[in-house]
Write a protein that holds these residues in place. Structure first.
Motif, mmCIF file in Angstrom:
data_model
loop_
_atom_site.group_PDB
_atom_site.id
_atom_site.type_symbol
_atom_site.label_atom_id
_atom_site.label_comp_id
_atom_site.label_asym_id
_atom_site.label_seq_id
_atom_site.Cartn_x
_atom_site.Cartn_y
_atom_site.Cartn_z
ATOM 1 N N ILE A 98 0.987 -1.108 -0.097
ATOM 2 C CA ILE A 98 0.057 -0.031 -0.112
ATOM 3 C C ILE A 98 0.854 1.171 -0.124
ATOM 4 O O ILE A 98 0.729 2.505 -1.020
ATOM 5 C CB ILE A 98 -0.964 -0.060 1.276
ATOM 6 C CG1 ILE A 98 -1.821 -1.251 1.091
ATOM 7 C CG2 ILE A 98 -1.505 1.221 1.330
ATOM 8 C CD1 ILE A 98 -2.588 -1.384 2.283
ATOM 9 N N GLN A 99 2.083 1.133 0.867
ATOM 10 C CA GLN A 99 2.911 2.155 0.826
ATOM 11 C C GLN A 99 3.540 2.441 -0.272
ATOM 12 O O GLN A 99 3.657 3.621 -0.907
ATOM 13 C CB GLN A 99 3.731 2.361 1.956
ATOM 14 C CG GLN A 99 4.889 3.289 2.145
ATOM 15 C CD GLN A 99 6.050 2.885 3.280
ATOM 16 O OE1 GLN A 99 5.756 1.964 3.926
ATOM 17 N NE2 GLN A 99 6.902 4.011 3.568
ATOM 18 N N GLN B 66 1.138 4.263 -2.854
ATOM 19 C CA GLN B 66 1.046 5.674 -2.556
ATOM 20 C C GLN B 66 2.292 6.399 -2.966
ATOM 21 O O GLN B 66 2.058 7.429 -3.530
ATOM 22 C CB GLN B 66 0.605 5.660 -0.951
ATOM 23 C CG GLN B 66 -0.764 5.137 -0.571
ATOM 24 C CD GLN B 66 -0.785 5.329 0.936
ATOM 25 O OE1 GLN B 66 0.190 5.893 1.661
ATOM 26 N NE2 GLN B 66 -2.039 5.116 1.528
ATOM 27 N N GLN B 67 3.418 5.871 -2.608
ATOM 28 C CA GLN B 67 4.418 6.765 -3.263
ATOM 29 C C GLN B 67 4.445 6.696 -4.638
ATOM 30 O O GLN B 67 5.027 7.770 -5.196
ATOM 31 C CB GLN B 67 5.814 5.979 -2.594
ATOM 32 C CG GLN B 67 5.835 6.305 -1.086
ATOM 33 C CD GLN B 67 7.020 5.071 -0.514
ATOM 34 O OE1 GLN B 67 7.801 4.752 -0.972
ATOM 35 N NE2 GLN B 67 7.431 5.497 0.638
ATOM 36 N N LYS C 191 2.015 6.856 -6.686
ATOM 37 C CA LYS C 191 0.932 7.772 -7.059
ATOM 38 C C LYS C 191 1.592 9.166 -6.983
ATOM 39 O O LYS C 191 1.369 10.222 -7.858
ATOM 40 C CB LYS C 191 -0.358 7.583 -6.292
ATOM 41 C CG LYS C 191 -1.588 8.716 -6.610
ATOM 42 C CD LYS C 191 -2.691 8.306 -5.534
ATOM 43 C CE LYS C 191 -3.525 9.452 -5.779
ATOM 44 N NZ LYS C 191 -5.063 9.027 -5.068
#
Length: 473
Positions: free
Chosen positions: A264-265, A268-269, A271
């Motif tokens: 998930i991290q 996000q990064q 994105k």
């Protein structure tokens, strides 16, 4: 010669006929009175044709034919030379001077002893008859002295019983010696088998409860089989997870919270990095910082995946090792169980051999004991139903019978003498003598009565007896 002529001859010499008849009959009477009287003693014994064994009480029923054969054999034993010798020895007949003198007068051969000579004489007057439809033997002995006849016959009965006992004892002694020899051999064989069984039990550790050991080994085999099945299932699961991990679709990996957080991290990064590239461009420090964070997060995620893959590979290898070890243990246990079953089978065979040897030994020991008892037993299957007693009346000579035979002989002698004398001095005594022997017809025989004679031409009246055409007197 006709019967009429013969009767005429006898009537003509009736005095001679009567004298000869009385003389011959008197001679028969005198001979009968002078003949030594003989007395017949009898005894009856019963023989158990079923051959009852007094030791084992075992009776074998025989067929009627075999029964007669058995009685015939017993009769031969009773009237044997051996029995007669026992009678001579039991009654001490050789001690009588008259018998010794008679023996010397008989001119015996070099090998003919007085016992054998007397035994032959006794057997000549002995009669043994098997009973019809029964298991009895009737003994008869004829002698001039009634007391002597009874004593001899009772001596034969006692001698026969002694012969039966001796034959049984001799056979029992032979059986005893045979069984004793067999017992020694069987005892050695049984001891050898028992020693082999004990050595085999010690060698394979089967002294105590071998069947329980086999049950334990079977339980262990079943446990190893279940453990192997479980290990094979775990190995299959680990290999499946490793394959899915290699393809990147492992559910366990995706379900890991650390990997999920880092995934998930990383998303996000990525994105933020995309937005920074659109907003500021690839040369902006913010973009470079975001790219560095994405690269660092991806590297950490790949490292975690590699570590998880290594762990899964280790689990697969561990499962494979465990399956291999369990397979080896299972095969070893199978071999142990099979070996133990073979040992138990061999042990059972050896035990059965010992049991059979023991059973044969016990049976042979029983037969040996029976033979030993029979060798010392004096019982027989002979029952004396009637011992001989001194007969009161002689059986010979029988005066009535001798008179009947003497009368017949006297008639024959008188008739034969008359016939012989008539043949030497032939005379005409009847009309038949003229007509048959001289071939002369007789017309009239003069006499005291008046009869009429009918000739072919008619009746003729004469003084005298008229003869018929056949020439009868």
């Amino acid at each position: 010669m006709t019967v009429q002529q013969f009767l005429t001859i006898l009537l003509s010499r009736k005095r001679l006929f009567v004298c000869v008849f009385l003389a011959v009959l008197s001679l028969v009477v005198v001979a009968s009175l002078l003949m030594p009287k003989k007395y017949l003693a009898q005894a009856v014994i019963a023989v158990d044709a079923g051959n009852a064994d007094p030791v084992t009480l075992n009776v074998a029923n025989l067929m009627s034919g075999q029964n007669q054969n058995y009685l015939g054999t017993q009769a031969s034993m009773l009237a044997s030379h051996n029995s007669a010798r026992k009678v001579v020895q039991a009654l001490k007949l050789t001690s009588f001077p008259a018998i010794q003198e008679s023996y010397r007068d008989s001119n015996p051969g070099p090998g003919d002893t007085i016992d054998d000579w007397l035994a032959s004489i006794l057997l000549s007057n002995l009669s043994v008859e098997p009973g019809k439809g029964s298991s009895t033997l009737t003994l008869s002995y004829k002698a001039t002295d009634p007391q002597f006849a009874a004593a001899i016959l009772n001596g034969f009965v006692d001698a026969y019983k002694a012969v039966v006992v001796d034959s049984r004892v001799e056979m029992a002694k032979q059986n005893e010696a045979f069984f004793q020899t067999q017992l020694e051999e069987l005892k050695q064989s049984m001891a050898q088998k028992q020693q082999q069984l004990a050595d085999y039990q010690r060698q394979h550790g089967l002294i105590e409860a071998p069947d329980e050991r086999l049950d334990l080994e079977n339980q262990k085999l079943n446990y190893l089989a279940s453990e192997l099945a479980q290990a094979q299932g775990e190995l299959t699961t680990a290999q499946s997870k490793l394959t899915e991990l290699t393809k990147g679709s492992a559910p366990d990996v995706l379900a890991n919270p650390v990997i999920q957080q880092m995934t998930i991290q990383l998303a996000q990064q990525e994105k933020l990095l995309s937005e920074s590239a659109q907003r500021e461009g690839p040369n902006h420090p913010s973009y470079k910082q975001a790219a560095a964070q994405v690269s660092s997060t991806r590297a950490q995620l790949n490292k975690l995946k590699r570590e998880y893959s290594t762990m899964m590979q280790s689990q697969v290898e561990t499962a494979q090792s465990r399956v291999k070890a369990l397979n080896a243990q299972l095969e070893e246990q199978k071999k142990t169980v099979l070996d133990m079953k073979g040992q138990l089978a061999q042990l059972d065979i050896m035990r059965r051999g010992v049991e059979n040897a023991q059973r044969n030994f016990d049976l042979l020991m029983q037969r040996w004991s029976e033979s030993m008892l029979q060798a010392n037993a004096s019982m027989t299957n002979v029952t004396v139903l009637q011992r001989a007693i001194a007969p009161a009346k002689p059986v010979s000579p029988v005066l009535k019978f001798n008179l009947l035979i003497g009368a017949i002989l006297a008639l024959f002698c008188a008739a034969a003498l008359n016939y012989a004398l008539e043949w030497l001095d032939r005379r005409v005594r009847c009309v038949a003598d003229l007509e048959r022997d001289l071939a002369m017809p007789v017309l009239i025989q003069l006499g005291t009565e008046s009869h009429k004679y009918k000739s072919k031409s008619g009746p003729l009246s004469v003084t005298g007896r008229v003869l018929n055409q056949e020439g009868a007197c």
